[in-house]
Design a protein around this motif. Structure first.
Motif, PDB file in Angstrom:
ATOM      1  N   LEU A 158       0.831  -1.198   0.000  1.00 63.89           N
ATOM      2  CA  LEU A 158       0.000   0.000   0.000  1.00 63.89           C
ATOM      3  C   LEU A 158       0.870   1.255   0.000  1.00 63.89           C
ATOM      4  O   LEU A 158       1.945   1.277   0.605  1.00 63.89           O
ATOM      5  N   TYR A 159       0.404   2.294  -0.669  1.00 65.52           N
ATOM      6  CA  TYR A 159       1.097   3.576  -0.644  1.00 65.52           C
ATOM      7  C   TYR A 159       1.240   4.032   0.805  1.00 65.52           C
ATOM      8  O   TYR A 159       0.269   4.122   1.546  1.00 65.52           O
ATOM      9  N   GLY A 160       2.443   4.302   1.218  1.00 66.15           N
ATOM     10  CA  GLY A 160       2.713   4.692   2.590  1.00 66.15           C
ATOM     11  C   GLY A 160       3.464   3.630   3.354  1.00 66.15           C
ATOM     12  O   GLY A 160       4.207   3.942   4.281  1.00 66.15           O
ATOM     13  N   TYR A 161       3.271   2.353   2.970  1.00 65.38           N
ATOM     14  CA  TYR A 161       3.984   1.281   3.660  1.00 65.38           C
ATOM     15  C   TYR A 161       5.155   0.827   2.788  1.00 65.38           C
ATOM     16  O   TYR A 161       5.048  -0.113   2.011  1.00 65.38           O
ATOM     17  N   LEU A 162       6.254   1.538   2.942  1.00 67.13           N
ATOM     18  CA  LEU A 162       7.441   1.277   2.124  1.00 67.13           C
ATOM     19  C   LEU A 162       8.156   0.051   2.671  1.00 67.13           C
ATOM     20  O   LEU A 162       9.062   0.154   3.499  1.00 67.13           O
ATOM     21  N   ASP A 163       7.755  -1.106   2.184  1.00 69.41           N
ATOM     22  CA  ASP A 163       8.215  -2.353   2.783  1.00 69.41           C
ATOM     23  C   ASP A 163       8.842  -3.251   1.718  1.00 69.41           C
ATOM     24  O   ASP A 163       8.279  -3.444   0.643  1.00 69.41           O
ATOM     25  N   HIS A 164       9.992  -3.828   2.070  1.00 70.25           N
ATOM     26  CA  HIS A 164      10.673  -4.727   1.134  1.00 70.25           C
ATOM     27  C   HIS A 164       9.933  -6.050   0.951  1.00 70.25           C
ATOM     28  O   HIS A 164      10.270  -6.835   0.056  1.00 70.25           O
ATOM     29  N   HIS A 165       8.924  -6.331   1.791  1.00 73.00           N
ATOM     30  CA  HIS A 165       8.241  -7.623   1.703  1.00 73.00           C
ATOM     31  C   HIS A 165       7.549  -7.803   0.355  1.00 73.00           C
ATOM     32  O   HIS A 165       7.460  -8.931  -0.141  1.00 73.00           O
ATOM     33  N   ILE A 166       7.041  -6.731  -0.247  1.00 71.32           N
ATOM     34  CA  ILE A 166       6.420  -6.884  -1.562  1.00 71.32           C
ATOM     35  C   ILE A 166       7.464  -7.264  -2.601  1.00 71.32           C
ATOM     36  O   ILE A 166       7.179  -8.015  -3.535  1.00 71.32           O
ATOM     37  N   ALA A 360       4.484 -11.734  14.017  1.00 73.02           N
ATOM     38  CA  ALA A 360       5.087 -13.040  14.268  1.00 73.02           C
ATOM     39  C   ALA A 360       4.133 -14.013  14.948  1.00 73.02           C
ATOM     40  O   ALA A 360       4.460 -15.189  15.092  1.00 73.02           O
ATOM     41  N   ARG A 361       2.959 -13.549  15.357  1.00 69.76           N
ATOM     42  CA  ARG A 361       2.045 -14.443  16.059  1.00 69.76           C
ATOM     43  C   ARG A 361       1.445 -15.465  15.092  1.00 69.76           C
ATOM     44  O   ARG A 361       1.520 -15.323  13.863  1.00 69.76           O
ATOM     45  N   SER A 362       0.851 -16.495  15.661  1.00 70.20           N
ATOM     46  CA  SER A 362       0.261 -17.554  14.840  1.00 70.20           C
ATOM     47  C   SER A 362      -0.956 -17.043  14.076  1.00 70.20           C
ATOM     48  O   SER A 362      -1.650 -16.119  14.516  1.00 70.20           O
ATOM     49  N   TRP A 363      -1.186 -17.661  12.960  1.00 67.14           N
ATOM     50  CA  TRP A 363      -2.360 -17.382  12.124  1.00 67.14           C
ATOM     51  C   TRP A 363      -3.506 -18.240  12.626  1.00 67.14           C
ATOM     52  O   TRP A 363      -3.335 -19.443  12.840  1.00 67.14           O
ATOM     53  N   VAL A 407       4.434 -25.554   1.850  1.00 70.27           N
ATOM     54  CA  VAL A 407       5.417 -24.924   2.740  1.00 70.27           C
ATOM     55  C   VAL A 407       4.952 -23.522   3.140  1.00 70.27           C
ATOM     56  O   VAL A 407       5.052 -23.130   4.312  1.00 70.27           O
ATOM     57  N   ILE A 408       4.445 -22.763   2.196  1.00 71.92           N
ATOM     58  CA  ILE A 408       3.980 -21.405   2.498  1.00 71.92           C
ATOM     59  C   ILE A 408       2.753 -21.439   3.407  1.00 71.92           C
ATOM     60  O   ILE A 408       2.613 -20.599   4.312  1.00 71.92           O
ATOM     61  N   ILE A 409       1.868 -22.402   3.205  1.00 72.54           N
ATOM     62  CA  ILE A 409       0.702 -22.537   4.079  1.00 72.54           C
ATOM     63  C   ILE A 409       1.139 -22.798   5.518  1.00 72.54           C
ATOM     64  O   ILE A 409       0.646 -22.170   6.464  1.00 72.54           O
ATOM     65  N   GLN A 414       2.067 -20.517  11.069  1.00 72.30           N
ATOM     66  CA  GLN A 414       2.895 -20.276  12.251  1.00 72.30           C
ATOM     67  C   GLN A 414       3.161 -18.794  12.483  1.00 72.30           C
ATOM     68  O   GLN A 414       3.259 -18.358  13.629  1.00 72.30           O
ATOM     69  N   HIS A 415       3.306 -18.016  11.406  1.00 69.71           N
ATOM     70  CA  HIS A 415       3.611 -16.591  11.545  1.00 69.71           C
ATOM     71  C   HIS A 415       2.762 -15.807  10.548  1.00 69.71           C
ATOM     72  O   HIS A 415       2.940 -15.929   9.338  1.00 69.71           O
ATOM     73  N   ILE A 416       1.887 -14.967  11.071  1.00 66.09           N
ATOM     74  CA  ILE A 416       0.907 -14.287  10.219  1.00 66.09           C
ATOM     75  C   ILE A 416       1.579 -13.370   9.197  1.00 66.09           C
ATOM     76  O   ILE A 416       0.998 -13.031   8.175  1.00 66.09           O
ATOM     77  N   ARG A 417       2.832 -12.970   9.457  1.00 65.57           N
ATOM     78  CA  ARG A 417       3.512 -12.066   8.528  1.00 65.57           C
ATOM     79  C   ARG A 417       3.611 -12.665   7.132  1.00 65.57           C
ATOM     80  O   ARG A 417       3.675 -11.934   6.148  1.00 65.57           O
ATOM     81  N   TYR A 418       3.656 -14.011   7.043  1.00 66.86           N
ATOM     82  CA  TYR A 418       3.858 -14.642   5.743  1.00 66.86           C
ATOM     83  C   TYR A 418       2.593 -14.697   4.897  1.00 66.86           C
ATOM     84  O   TYR A 418       2.568 -15.362   3.859  1.00 66.86           O
ATOM     85  N   GLU A 419       1.560 -13.976   5.343  1.00 69.72           N
ATOM     86  CA  GLU A 419       0.395 -13.783   4.467  1.00 69.72           C
ATOM     87  C   GLU A 419       0.805 -13.160   3.145  1.00 69.72           C
ATOM     88  O   GLU A 419       0.178 -13.417   2.118  1.00 69.72           O
ATOM     89  N   TYR A 420       1.852 -12.341   3.169  1.00 68.85           N
ATOM     90  CA  TYR A 420       2.245 -11.719   1.896  1.00 68.85           C
ATOM     91  C   TYR A 420       2.804 -12.768   0.934  1.00 68.85           C
ATOM     92  O   TYR A 420       2.627 -12.664  -0.272  1.00 68.85           O
ATOM     93  N   TYR A 421       3.485 -13.802   1.437  1.00 72.50           N
ATOM     94  CA  TYR A 421       3.893 -14.925   0.584  1.00 72.50           C
ATOM     95  C   TYR A 421       2.678 -15.758   0.169  1.00 72.50           C
ATOM     96  O   TYR A 421       2.608 -16.276  -0.944  1.00 72.50           O
ATOM     97  N   PHE A 422       1.741 -15.917   1.101  1.00 71.24           N
ATOM     98  CA  PHE A 422       0.581 -16.786   0.901  1.00 71.24           C
ATOM     99  C   PHE A 422      -0.272 -16.346  -0.279  1.00 71.24           C
ATOM    100  O   PHE A 422      -0.918 -17.168  -0.934  1.00 71.24           O
TER     101      PHE A 422
END
Length: 865
Positions: A158-166, A360-363, A407-409, A414-422
């Motif tokens: 999103l515009y405003g969230y300058l994040d390397h995860h994308i 980092a919390r569980s999904w 693996v991504i699932i 385990q870690h909600i952050r990986y929704e961006y991979y999901f």
């Protein structure tokens, strides 16, 4: 749809559709930029990782193309090796330089556009991947799903969230595309090392796969996860290929070239941290890639050795090889082996501290449904379909996608952050299912639509040979034959309806989030940090210079700024000061971490931490005081957590209705923590005036139920509680507690080495009741800045006081009791450089003695009077 006219323009129509999807993705993510004309653009930037990305861009622009692998402007007094790669920063820095954006607003304006554009680029990538896996229909629907999917994938782009995860998602998916493409080609054109002409194109595809992997690796070292995915896939492909009589030449070439390039990239970009951790650019990476190559070669040789010995012996050989390899690495390379096991546990496991880190919390199932809704059903159907296609068609690329998705699932669970991979496997599997269903029922849909049009058409129906009119009965029979299977039409309609509902809710959520402005910087933090940059000493570290870890030393005038880790990057970027803890979760745990600093009740212990870490300023806010207090307590003591400090009890509702409401109450240990003494009481002594004596029953509900509650004198309440608890029945006990952070349950000693030097404008108690009890604090600011000082020494007994007026005009009295005939006072009555001032001299209550305290005495610990 198969008419010559359509087929002639099919490619152009696909390009137009993909472009429209990509532009839609970019447009919806750019919606928050509409506020750029009404506020300073810095206010639109996220406050954690985006701030540090901007800091890196500013530094890289000044030194382009050099990249700082070591950061001196964080984690004082150690500095920190950065575990992010340079590619995302290089892309933004290069764009800024090309467009002449070198001022802070200009850099931000360019940088914030990059994540939405990278999200838009996922459209053609998903189309190509879907097409390669299951044809054009799957590709188009995969592109459509990625264009509308929300969750962390949307927020991180999103515009405003300058994040390397994308960038991680984009380049890792490109790698999966390249690797899948290579496998698809060699399945149809197998490599034979004895025939050189079979090597050329597979070699080029392998090189592209290796380059794609390195690009992902240069964004983030977690790209090693995709090497792990390939390793699992390789093992399964060799075993599966052996049973089908397929040689492994192609896979050996592909993995050798791909991971040979990955390992060789470290000769160019270097190893930047000792050890073998995979979350940094360590020696563990090239060793892991070389081991994949070695493992592939061993599996290749094993397949040739057992080719004539049967499946049973081959399986026994694989099992034996696995045991030998694990044993060898555990004994011969224990460091690498333990790091690998620890990385697997860290990546796929959980611990108590992860609960304090939002990403980092569980999904949970609720989280998953909130993010993706009906898309999960489409994904599940696609996963089942993929397994069926794998069984029937036996295509290697299907196995890669299956392993990648699983693996991504697991990682996301385990870690909600990986929704961006999901988001990528969700889009692919959903597109695979919808595309397959659409293709399966397409002829029936076409026939159905044609028949319906025929029924509505006026005039006679003629046959093709002679043009004679047909009877109505024969015409109806032919239309019925063309209608085919109405069940298929219904299935397709239902699946497309589910897709439409999914897209509607996803886009509605995105519009709601993006249209609301999404991100806004906290104005109180910004005001306080800008004050800090202008009104505190320069720490002597060049903000823009790139330092080397092995040669850098902090200058004598440097110092640290202590706050909770959430605010570390804000301190670096806005104040240009050096935090002691940061959002890398560094400087938080341990006996000298931020958690111990703020949770200890012993000022001497706190001072020892401050001296060890070179702390000069401390920043607190109301969130640390309340909302984030449980996180600090958990980091301080993972087993006890928040239980010693607060307790939730069930309070009976008014009017005897039999209902109970949960209320959080504060116990004595809370009020003597450093965070409470600083933020609630400005470091001054506070007396308990009236507390609550409460009796509870713990046997009736999940939380203790209040059976009796009285407002009492503190001493009487403690005596009553002690008396009750001595003879209390099982499950019953008495407490002395407070409902308010401003009302301590016992005397809170003054802090002797901290003085308030600044506070932000917002009074969080501005709406407090006008009839607040006498002496209750009615003005508490959102952010406060304290200075750690030696303090001036004054000989005397009793209680010393001085009236203080802050930079906002708030007034309070600093009070302290003597210890061993001495006062150590933190405020100067003359010469203070700050906006927080004393209104007069110190006075010892009841004696008439007064003292003037110069700034020099406070800073040097000198005696006064």
């Amino acid at each position: 749809m198969d008419s010559p006219g359509f087929m002639r323009y099919r490619k152009y129509l696909i390009v137009i559709l993909l472009a429209a999807m990509a532009l839609f993705m970019i447009w919806i993510r750019m919606l928050p930029s509409a506020a750029a004309g009404t506020t300073d653009i810095l206010n639109l930037v996220g406050s954690d990782d985006p701030m540090y990305n901007l800091r890196q861009v500013e530094q890289t622009i000044q030194n382009f193309p050099a990249y700082s692998w070591f950061e001196a402007m964080t984690l004082y007094p150690y500095g920190q090796v950065i575990h992010w790669g340079p590619l995302f920063i290089w892309i933004i820095s290069a764009l800024c330089l090309a467009l002449g954006a070198t001022t802070r607003p200009g850099i931000i304006s360019v940088a914030l556009v990059v994540p939405p554009v990278m999200a838009g680029l996922m459209v053609p990538v998903m189309f190509l991947l879907g097409k390669k896996v299951s044809g054009t229909m799957a590709g188009l629907f995969s592109a459509l799903v990625i264009a509308v999917v929300s969750g962390q994938f949307f927020f991180r782009s999103l515009y405003g969230y300058l994040d390397h995860h994308i960038a991680e998602v984009l380049f890792s998916t490109i790698f999966i595309l390249c690797y899948t493409w290579a496998l698809s080609y060699v399945r149809e054109h197998p490599v034979d090392f004895s025939r050189r002409q079979t090597l050329r194109i597979p070699l080029l595809l392998s090189v592209s796969s290796g380059i794609a992997y390195v690009l992902g690796l240069l964004v983030m070292p977690t790209m090693v996860l995709f090497a792990f995915i390939v390793a699992i896939t390789t093992f399964l492909l060799f075993a599966w290929g052996f049973f089908r009589g397929i040689r492994g030449d192609s896979l050996l070439l592909l993995n050798t070239v791909t991971f040979g390039i990955a390992a060789a990239s470290f000769l160019v970009f270097g190893v930047h941290k000792e050890g073998f951790q995979f979350d940094y650019y360590t020696l563990g990476h090239p060793l892991a890639y070389l081991l994949i190559i070695l493992g592939t070669a061993v599996l290749y040789v094993l397949g040739r050795i057992f080719r004539e010995r049967g499946n049973g012996q081959y399986l026994a050989g694989l099992a034996g090889l696995f045991v030998v390899v694990i044993g060898f690495f555990a004994v011969a390379l224990p460091g690498l082996f333990s790091t690998f096991i620890a990385s697997i546990i860290q990546f796929f496991g959980q611990n108590q501290l992860y609960l304090t880190i939002q990403e980092a919390r569980s999904w949970t199932i609720a989280d998953a449904w909130d993010s993706f809704g009906l898309g999960l059903l489409l994904m599940a159907a696609g996963l089942i379909l993929l397994c069926i296609l794998l069984w029937k068609e036996k295509r290697d690329e299907h196995l890669v996608v299956l392993v990648w998705s699983l693996v991504i699932i697991i990682a996301t669970w385990q870690h909600i952050r990986y929704e961006y991979y999901f988001a990528a496997p969700l889009a692919l599997l959903s597109g695979l299912f919808v595309g397959w269903i659409a293709g399966w029922g397409w002829k029936d849909i076409s026939s159905f639509l044609t028949a319906e049009r025929g029924e509505r058409r006026d005039g006679p129906v003629t046959d093709q040979p002679g043009g004679k009119q047909k009877g109505k009965k024969q015409a109806k029979q032919e239309r019925a034959a063309r209608r085919r299977d109405p069940v298929k039409v219904g299935v397709v309609a239902v699946v497309l309806l589910i897709l439409c509902i999914f897209a509607y809710f996803q886009v509605s959520y995105e519009l709601r989030v993006a249209g609301s402005g999404a991100l806004r910087m906290n104005p109180d933090w910004r005001e306080s940090l800008e004050w800090m940059e202008k009104n505190t000493p320069d720490p002597g570290v060049d903000y823009y210079r790139i330092y080397q870890e092995d040669t850098f030393r902090y200058p004598p005038e440097s110092y640290g700024v202590m706050s909770w880790w959430d605010y570390g990057h804000l301190i670096t970027y806005i104040a240009k000061r050096i935090p002691n803890a940061n959002p890398f979760q560094s400087g938080v745990a341990g006996e000298n971490g931020a958690a111990a600093f703020f949770m200890t009740s012993d000022e001497e212990r706190n001072s020892a931490i401050a001296e060890t870490l070179g702390v000069r300023y401390v920043m607190t806010d109301v969130e640390m005081d309340i909302g984030k207090f449980w996180a600090m307590a958990t980091w301080f003591n993972t087993s006890a957590g928040i239980s010693p400090y607060t307790e939730i009890i069930l309070v009976p509702g008014q009017g005897g209705t039999g209902t109970y409401s949960p209320v959080e109450m504060y116990e004595a240990p809370y009020f003597v923590t450093m965070i409470s003494r600083l933020h609630n009481f400005d470091g001054s002594m506070a007396d308990a005036k009236e507390v609550y004596y409460v009796e509870v029953d713990e046997t009736r509900a999940a939380y203790p139920v209040v059976t009796k509650a009285l407002a009492m004198d503190p001493q009487a309440a403690r005596e009553a509680a002690d008396t009750y608890n001595r003879d209390a029945a099982p499950g019953k006990r008495a407490l002395v507690i407070s409902p308010d952070i401003r009302i301590p349950v016992g005397k809170v000693p003054a802090l002797r080495h901290y003085r308030l030097v600044h506070e932000s404008p917002t009074n969080i108690l501005a709406k407090a009741p006008a009839n607040a009890s006498e002496g209750l604090i009615t003005d508490m600011r959102y952010v406060k800045v304290f200075e750690y000082v030696p303090g001036a020494r004054i000989a005397g007994e009793g209680t010393i006081e001085v009236d203080v007026v802050t930079n906002t005009g708030r007034e309070f009295t600093y009070r302290q009791e003597s210890r061993n005939g001495t006062f150590i006072v933190p405020y100067a009555t003359t010469g203070s450089p700050y906006g927080v001032r004393t209104k007069g001299k110190y006075r010892i209550a009841g004696t008439g003695r007064e003292f003037e305290v110069p700034e020099e005495a406070v800073l040097q610990g000198l005696p006064v009077g």
